[in-house]
Design an enzyme around this catalytic site. Structure first.
Site, mmCIF file in Angstrom:
data_model
loop_
_atom_site.group_PDB
_atom_site.id
_atom_site.type_symbol
_atom_site.label_atom_id
_atom_site.label_comp_id
_atom_site.label_asym_id
_atom_site.label_seq_id
_atom_site.Cartn_x
_atom_site.Cartn_y
_atom_site.Cartn_z
ATOM 1 N N THR A 47 -10.833 5.187 10.560
ATOM 2 C CA THR A 47 -10.094 4.075 9.933
ATOM 3 C C THR A 47 -9.398 4.621 8.680
ATOM 4 O O THR A 47 -8.292 5.134 8.790
ATOM 5 C CB THR A 47 -11.009 2.875 9.589
ATOM 6 O OG1 THR A 47 -12.078 3.309 8.760
ATOM 7 C CG2 THR A 47 -11.546 2.228 10.844
ATOM 8 N N THR A 90 -20.064 -0.209 7.492
ATOM 9 C CA THR A 90 -19.230 0.256 8.620
ATOM 10 C C THR A 90 -19.250 1.761 8.696
ATOM 11 O O THR A 90 -18.302 2.456 8.393
ATOM 12 C CB THR A 90 -17.797 -0.250 8.528
ATOM 13 O OG1 THR A 90 -17.865 -1.641 8.604
ATOM 14 C CG2 THR A 90 -16.925 0.242 9.663
#
EC number: 2.3.1.35
Lengths: 466, 466
Positions: free
Chosen positions: A192, A238
């Protein structure tokens, strides 16, 4: 009034220290270094806006032996749909699974009933491209699913399904393979805000036989995992990652080894102190390099082999976890916080965690300021199982280049610090902050890996969604 | 690769959003609004480098009645010398004291034996300028001491002693007084990175008689206090403040009222999540406006009067605490985090604290991004006394201007958010984040006050010592 301070508060631009390039942490790995019996790829499905950026990853075990699977999941009360689904798959298969599907760009978290349906759809579609049932003969779902990205948005599920379908055995677009390029594609599909794919491999020997471990993970924000094995209660993250080996390990021993490894690796890192709804670490052991007919490694039947495996897995997990800190959002420093001499290991771990998440410590690290007062204030703010003795506490800055460490506090008394030497150490990219509570060497040393808090961090997170 | 993200990470300058000016929060107060029987001043002693900046404050009670004193101190294991000394003074005087001496610029923390000697020297010198013994007839020390500033450096004690001596009754440089200017000087002597002196007053009535409260405090970093009454155990803070009233309150009831007030005010604010070694809140009640011969307000003898006093003290403490958040280092937002419907008040308070300290939530607030996912992730990471039900949780952004609140999550389901309206609310300087766990209205509502995390914060703390 502190006018110089005031001036600083109101001037309007600032030059950001260039974030050191981190791409050199990604290097080619010989294809022969990866474990046998796996096929991987990364695909551009269209979850991420930018065309061509890989956002769906697939990992399949093709071993003829049963593949064991273990996982640690976030303890967050708002577990994302893929976390719930993966827990159910592992539980219903008693620790067996043969595939992992991952997407980046959207976390599929807080997405209600639709989110659950989407996560199951990813599992079912990936089940379809698996080779015929393994020796375990399982007819239930055999795929684990992970998602990472923005919370509260639904997946573009039809795009993801199409991407998975492109890997069917008879598809002309199939790119599944077991070479470096394939592993690299899968690792890229995890990313990401990461600036490089996090991929490592390792070789180890048990009972004279050589096995391999390889794995990948991603950060780079909302990183302060606290993960436990499935069904232990509400779990947190995450951070997502997976580790594959071609050793044969029984499901229960694989889970126990992973829980041990995660506590000392992924649960001992912090980028920003925030736990995610999606943190998941999965390990697969497919036995593809195990001797024919040999039993799976098991703690009960071959403790020695189990302990070798657990140590290899733990060291490998620490390597992967460190990469996440190294690439933390806005990070310019990689700092090891070591706490020893505490009443218990848990006390030491709590203090190391507190120091590693202190905004004041982290901004001082960014400013290359040997501000041990902040380290001490953070240390003192942690409730312990036994009283701390301030006059036994020492703090030392330890350079990574092998030169002499710099004590700044010895037995509760501040040292006359050579500021020039302090600057020298703090200007390094890597160094260690060592806190000795003076309780002797009986207790196990706790070690945390953290990074600094920079303008970049604020910039990245001030407008993540936009 | 996310190229737009990458671009952001590597470009080298950034424009800092101007920190809104906060000086309008400091306004003149009529001299008649201050409690009777106090003399105050602020002096430039030379603790701070910059000439003329006030750095020593003095507050004396001149009431002919006994003055009660109560305090809450930091729970940090590394209590600074002034904290230890003030605890001892209050304990040995059974809740009586008549003076407060404070210095800014140096925290006298982690300063060993010399630090203790210096703190005692400040106490003894201030004792010397007190009027003749009060009705309590105490011959022991009657001064409480507070210090704030850098940790690990010794006080320039002779400069501080000279400053205190300048306020002897027969000194030509004596500036002690009870008008606005005197209170303002004292408030200024508290300041470190504060941008305005934090001074407030309030009038209240008990049994038909009018009393006054006035007080001051300071922030602006290392603010996440957790303070308890003296001798309860190891206590935390660099929040320091004091509140003076001319009501007469018994020492024990004054301590109980303060403990209640601090829990709901100073222990419910966070600038950066870091607890200091020096946090101290002191309250003095000198009875200068109490009727002649009337007994002190006491919980046991006049519960009603006690409860009025406790409520006034609590509301006043909340006002002072909010000023600290308002002036938090680098803060551009003042955000109230309200948590209701939790299993217990303690659960609600823990969640409010976690949201208020989340780096990801705070950077989103700075970026004016309605990123409720981060609010939810922070909420879910807190271990509670009973399980949380994700499908009962709602999150609402409430504007401070009285316009319609904006629900972003209702019973666990994300709302279709009107981004324009969200921007409108988040662009306000003040707003509220309301988290309803859906457990009904039985539990007490917990409220935390926090600010955002800005480039300014990093700048201020990246080189605090230099």
């Amino acid at each position: 009034m502190l006018s110089s301070r005031l001036f600083k508060r109101f001037s309007s631009t600032v030059t950001i220290k260039p974030t050191p390039s981190k791409t050199h942490h990604h290097q080619p790995i010989p294809s022969s270094s990866f474990p046998s019996g796996y096929l991987l790829t990364g695909i551009y499905a269209g979850v991420k806006k930018k065309a061509g950026v890989l956002d769906v990853g697939l990992i399949l075990s093709t071993s003829s032996r049963p593949t064991s699977a273990a996982a640690c999941f976030t303890k967050n009360a708002f577990k994302a749909a893929p976390v719930i689904v993966s827990e159910q798959v592992i539980a219903s298969n008693v620790g067996r699974a043969r595939a992992i599907v991952v997407n980046s760009g959207c976390a599929n978290a807080v997405t209600g009933k639709q989110g659950m349906e989407d996560a199951w759809a990813m599992v079912k579609e990936t089940d379809e491209i698996l080779p015929p049932p393994s020796a375990s003969g399982s007819s239930s779902h055999e795929t684990l699913v992970m998602s990472t990205g923005v919370i509260g948005q639904n997946l573009p599920i039809s795009k993801i399904i199409s991407a998975i379908q492109s890997q069917h055995e008879n598809s002309s677009t199939r790119s599944l393979d077991n070479d470096f390029a394939a592993w690299e594609r899968a690792a890229k599909a995890f990313m990401t805000t990461d600036t490089f794919p996090k991929l490592r491999s390792r070789t180890f020997t048990i009972n004279g036989r050589e096995y391999k471990l390889a794995g990948m993970d991603k950060g780079a924000g909302m990183i302060h995992p606290d993960m436990g094995p499935p069904s232990i209660g509400p779990l947190h993250a995450t951070l997502i990652g997976c580790i594959m080996t071609d050793a044969a390990v029984s499901p229960l021993s694989l889970q126990r080894a992973l829980t041990h490894a995660v506590e000392r690796s992924f649960n001992s890192i912090s980028v920003d102190g925030d736990m995610s709804t999606n943190d998941t670490i999965i390990v697969l052991a497919n036995g593809a390099s195990a001797p024919d007919g040999a039993p799976e490694i098991d703690e009960k039947t071959d403790k020695e082999a189990y302990e070798v495996f657990r140590k290899e897995l733990t060291d490998f997990a620490i390597d992967l976890a460190k990469l996440v800190v190294r690439d933390g959002e806005g990070a310019t420093k990689f700092v090891t916080v070591t706490v020893k001499g505490a009443p218990t290991y848990e006390d030491a771990h709590r203090i190391a965690s507190r120091i590693s998440t202190s905004a004041l410590v982290k901004t001082a690290l960014y400013g290359e300021d040997a501000n041990w007062g902040r380290v001490l204030a953070a240390t003192g703010s942690v409730p312990l199982s036994a009283p701390l003795h301030p006059n036994k506490v020492s703090v030392t800055f330890v350079p990574s280049d092998g030169t002499t460490p710099l004590p700044v506090l010895v037995n509760g008394e501040p040292e006359k610090v050579d500021e020039e030497r302090a600057s020298e150490i703090l200007s390094l990219e890597d160094f260690e902050v060592l806190v000795d509570l003076g309780g002797g060497d009986k207790a196990e040393v706790a070690r945390y890996y953290t990074c600094d808090f920079s303008y970049e961090y604020v910039r990245i997170n001030g407008d993540y969604r936009s």
